[in-house]
Write a protein that holds these residues in place. Structure first.
Motif, PDB file in Angstrom:
ATOM      1  N   GLU A  10       0.872  -1.178   0.000  1.00 25.88           N
ATOM      2  CA  GLU A  10       0.000   0.000   0.000  1.00 25.88           C
ATOM      3  C   GLU A  10       0.906   1.225   0.000  1.00 25.88           C
ATOM      4  O   GLU A  10       1.610   1.469   1.003  1.00 25.88           O
ATOM      5  CB  GLU A  10      -0.792   0.043   1.313  1.00 25.88           C
ATOM      6  N   ALA A  11       0.918   1.961  -1.056  1.00 21.56           N
ATOM      7  CA  ALA A  11       1.775   3.139  -1.090  1.00 21.56           C
ATOM      8  C   ALA A  11       1.266   4.171  -0.084  1.00 21.56           C
ATOM      9  O   ALA A  11       0.063   4.289   0.122  1.00 21.56           O
ATOM     10  CB  ALA A  11       1.768   3.734  -2.490  1.00 21.56           C
ATOM     11  N   HIS A  74       1.023  10.373  -7.482  1.00 16.17           N
ATOM     12  CA  HIS A  74       1.158   9.099  -6.769  1.00 16.17           C
ATOM     13  C   HIS A  74      -0.175   8.353  -6.731  1.00 16.17           C
ATOM     14  O   HIS A  74      -0.379   7.392  -7.447  1.00 16.17           O
ATOM     15  CB  HIS A  74       1.751   9.343  -5.376  1.00 16.17           C
ATOM     16  N   CYS A  75      -1.122   8.837  -5.929  1.00  9.76           N
ATOM     17  CA  CYS A  75      -2.366   8.085  -5.731  1.00  9.76           C
ATOM     18  C   CYS A  75      -3.097   7.857  -7.054  1.00  9.76           C
ATOM     19  O   CYS A  75      -3.560   6.746  -7.326  1.00  9.76           O
ATOM     20  CB  CYS A  75      -3.292   8.816  -4.764  1.00  9.76           C
ATOM     21  N   ASP A  78      -0.931   5.666  -9.609  1.00  6.11           N
ATOM     22  CA  ASP A  78      -0.878   4.282  -9.132  1.00  6.11           C
ATOM     23  C   ASP A  78      -2.219   3.575  -9.354  1.00  6.11           C
ATOM     24  O   ASP A  78      -2.265   2.423  -9.787  1.00  6.11           O
ATOM     25  CB  ASP A  78      -0.520   4.228  -7.632  1.00  6.11           C
ATOM     26  N   ARG A  81      -2.711   2.681 -12.906  1.00  4.64           N
ATOM     27  CA  ARG A  81      -1.887   1.557 -13.323  1.00  4.64           C
ATOM     28  C   ARG A  81      -2.426   0.229 -12.779  1.00  4.64           C
ATOM     29  O   ARG A  81      -2.196  -0.819 -13.376  1.00  4.64           O
ATOM     30  CB  ARG A  81      -0.420   1.765 -12.905  1.00  4.64           C
ATOM     31  N   ARG A  82      -3.160   0.287 -11.661  1.00  2.00           N
ATOM     32  CA  ARG A  82      -3.778  -0.954 -11.174  1.00  2.00           C
ATOM     33  C   ARG A  82      -4.933  -1.363 -12.093  1.00  2.00           C
ATOM     34  O   ARG A  82      -5.024  -2.490 -12.512  1.00  2.00           O
ATOM     35  CB  ARG A  82      -4.270  -0.787  -9.725  1.00  2.00           C
TER      36      ARG A  82
ATOM     37  N   GLN D   4       1.103  -5.299 -17.154  1.00  2.00           N
ATOM     38  CA  GLN D   4       0.463  -4.218 -17.896  1.00  2.00           C
ATOM     39  C   GLN D   4       0.535  -4.543 -19.383  1.00  2.00           C
ATOM     40  O   GLN D   4       1.610  -4.529 -19.961  1.00  2.00           O
ATOM     41  CB  GLN D   4       1.205  -2.895 -17.644  1.00  2.00           C
ATOM     42  N   ALA D  80      -0.586   7.244 -17.831  1.00  2.00           N
ATOM     43  CA  ALA D  80      -0.119   6.474 -16.666  1.00  2.00           C
ATOM     44  C   ALA D  80      -0.134   4.980 -16.974  1.00  2.00           C
ATOM     45  O   ALA D  80       0.733   4.230 -16.525  1.00  2.00           O
ATOM     46  CB  ALA D  80      -1.005   6.775 -15.451  1.00  2.00           C
ATOM     47  N   ARG D  81      -1.142   4.555 -17.764  1.00  2.00           N
ATOM     48  CA  ARG D  81      -1.239   3.131 -18.091  1.00  2.00           C
ATOM     49  C   ARG D  81      -0.186   2.725 -19.134  1.00  2.00           C
ATOM     50  O   ARG D  81       0.229   1.565 -19.169  1.00  2.00           O
ATOM     51  CB  ARG D  81      -2.655   2.758 -18.544  1.00  2.00           C
ATOM     52  N   PRO D  84       4.866   4.725 -16.215  1.00  2.00           N
ATOM     53  CA  PRO D  84       4.921   5.689 -15.103  1.00  2.00           C
ATOM     54  C   PRO D  84       5.549   7.007 -15.553  1.00  2.00           C
ATOM     55  O   PRO D  84       5.129   8.084 -15.100  1.00  2.00           O
ATOM     56  CB  PRO D  84       5.812   4.999 -14.070  1.00  2.00           C
TER      57      PRO D  84
END
Lengths: 104, 104, 104, 104
Positions: A10-11, A74-75, A78, A81-82, D4, D80-81, D84
């Motif tokens: 968890e960042a 960041h949030c 991230d 990307r998830r 990814q 972002a996808r 990064p």
């Protein structure tokens, strides 16, 4: 004083690496607000009090814009990307916060 | 056209009668800024910090707008009643402060 | 097109001597808004559209600040010189408008 | 950690699916600015002109906030996808635009 246990994987929040810099800026803003109260206490000329209020408002908004940048970097990145769904959720939340910043 | 006979002593600044109310509001703002620093200290979620920053920015601007109203109601009106020239001078000064408030 | 009959002894609104300058600025703002629509029409990159929106918002607020200055310099000062009561009334009205400008 | 595999063609800008809605809003803003010019032309009372300026400024900022949301939801999330690094680049650019919106 509070103990922080960051979950593995968890960042931490976006601003955490810059935490000390933000705390320093917020303490300066706090001191400036105290300075404005002192100006009012000492019957300083209205316009000089107002000049200081404009400066402090700008400083506080700049902290907000900085926090938003860290949050996006960041949030939001991230989350994107998830999964696209998590990205979309974070974007909606961030956009509401941007709207509040713009209106304030 | 109208006769102006105005005796104005050294009037205090516009906000003085409301001084206690302003000091109370400014101390609340100061406490709110301290609260934001505490949120950052405790790694509070970015968006919640931002919501609070928007609220405090608004509170500070509202103090500014209140001070400006008192300034217009006292310093500017009194100056205008002494002479058009003094009124014009105070208006120019107040307008520059309004421009700073609007931009902040 | 509209016929204006200014009552004798009734000063025209504060901005009237600068009317042509304001009309010129407003027509430029209108053209800039049309330019933004054209950018959207042509799929211009979002950030470039946003840069233009910020510029036009600032231009419009600057017109507002200018009108407020003229209003204070004429309508409010004249009212204050007629009587403190008329001055107070105009100040309350102007302050509400300043609050709207600051919030917008 | 997550895999990814993203295929992203040349995506159109974020606001494109909402283009007609934005064009409609911008044309309304354009008409409102023209209305303000007409108010000045007709010597409308300053405060009424100012009320309208505040309303139009808000409408324009709301368009900006909407465009920013679409930009984050599409351009920034897509970047972002992809990587990064591309995400970081788009976030820096978007943050500068948010700063301009907040200051305007």
């Amino acid at each position: 004083m509070t103990e922080q246990v960051i979950e593995v994987g968890e960042a931490p929040h976006g601003y955490v690496p810059e935490k000390d810099a933000y705390l320093k800026r917020l303490r300066r803003v706090e001191g400036q607000v105290r300075g404005i109260a002192r100006m009012v206490e000492n019957d300083t000329y209205c316009i000089d009090v107002l000049t200081q209020i404009s400066a402090v408002t700008k400083a506080l908004q700049a902290v907000g814009v900085g926090l938003m940048e860290d949050h996006l970097a960041h949030c939001v990145v991230d989350a994107a990307r998830r999964s696209p769904e998590e990205g979309a959720e974070k974007v909606a939340e961030a956009s509401a916060a941007i709207a509040r910043l713009v209106r304030s």
